[in-house]
Design an enzyme around this catalytic site. Sequence first.
Site, PDB file in Angstrom:
ATOM      1  N   CYS A 108     -55.700  47.165 -11.834  1.00  0.00           N
ATOM      2  CA  CYS A 108     -57.038  46.951 -11.289  1.00  0.00           C
ATOM      3  C   CYS A 108     -57.759  48.284 -11.067  1.00  0.00           C
ATOM      4  CB  CYS A 108     -56.925  46.108 -10.020  1.00  0.00           C
ATOM      5  SG  CYS A 108     -58.484  45.494  -9.381  1.00  0.00           S
ATOM      6  N   HIS A 109     -58.077  48.652  -9.821  1.00  0.00           N
ATOM      7  CA  HIS A 109     -58.729  49.920  -9.511  1.00  0.00           C
ATOM      8  C   HIS A 109     -57.716  51.065  -9.356  1.00  0.00           C
ATOM      9  CE1 HIS A 109     -61.987  47.144  -8.577  1.00  0.00           C
ATOM     10  NE2 HIS A 109     -62.815  48.155  -8.509  1.00  0.00           N
ATOM     11  N   GLY A 110     -56.426  50.769  -9.397  1.00  0.00           N
ATOM     12  CA  GLY A 110     -55.394  51.796  -9.244  1.00  0.00           C
ATOM     13  C   GLY A 110     -55.488  52.949 -10.228  1.00  0.00           C
ATOM     14  N   LEU A 116     -57.862  54.603 -11.083  1.00  0.00           N
ATOM     15  CA  LEU A 116     -58.771  55.643 -10.590  1.00  0.00           C
ATOM     16  C   LEU A 116     -57.991  56.802  -9.977  1.00  0.00           C
ATOM     17  CD1 LEU A 116     -61.577  53.499  -8.885  1.00  0.00           C
ATOM     18  CD2 LEU A 116     -61.698  54.707 -11.089  1.00  0.00           C
TER      19      LEU A 116
END
Length: 196
Positions: free
Chosen positions: A120-122, A124
């Site tokens: 997911c946003h990991g 980043l």
Amino acid sequence: MVNKSILIITGDYTEDYETYIPLQILEMFGYTVHMTSPGKKEGDYVISAVHDFIPGEQTYTELRGHRIQINYDFEKVSVNNYNGLYIPGGRAPEYLRLNPKVISIVQDFHKAKKPIATICHGPLVLQAAGILKGVQCTSYPACKPDLQICGGDYKEVDVSKVVEDLEHNIFTSPAWPGQGALMKRFLEALGSKIIS
């Protein structure tokens, strides 16, 4: 190296499924899992967020989730003690990537060629650590520009899939429906045998 130990770095408003499911899967496979968070000590908690997708809405909705207990002091983390690193998604990666020690830990796992899985946003956090240049990767679609700008070889895949870069030992998936595929590949990279 401690045998069969995994580090999870997370924080408040980590995505609920993307935190609990890997924790439970890794424990089921016999791994000791240290759940850590900057500024938190053993016995402290982070709050999770539950994300869902409603047809016709342009982005996900977010609800408060569970309290997730931290079981290891972040300041005691030594990369040498772990076989791999997992970073859940949610909103936590937005601020985790601002923490110099988080960045240093991610870079050290990468240098040691230990498996890194994130969802997911990991990714980043991996982007901020500067380790995605030329790496095949994916993420939640809203993070695509960030990963491309840093030189990541972004792949658009179904949310139930995983993108693996075996050369760099990095495994990514777009969102929690891909958790099973992501954990399967991560566990195989860690040396666990999975019989289908």
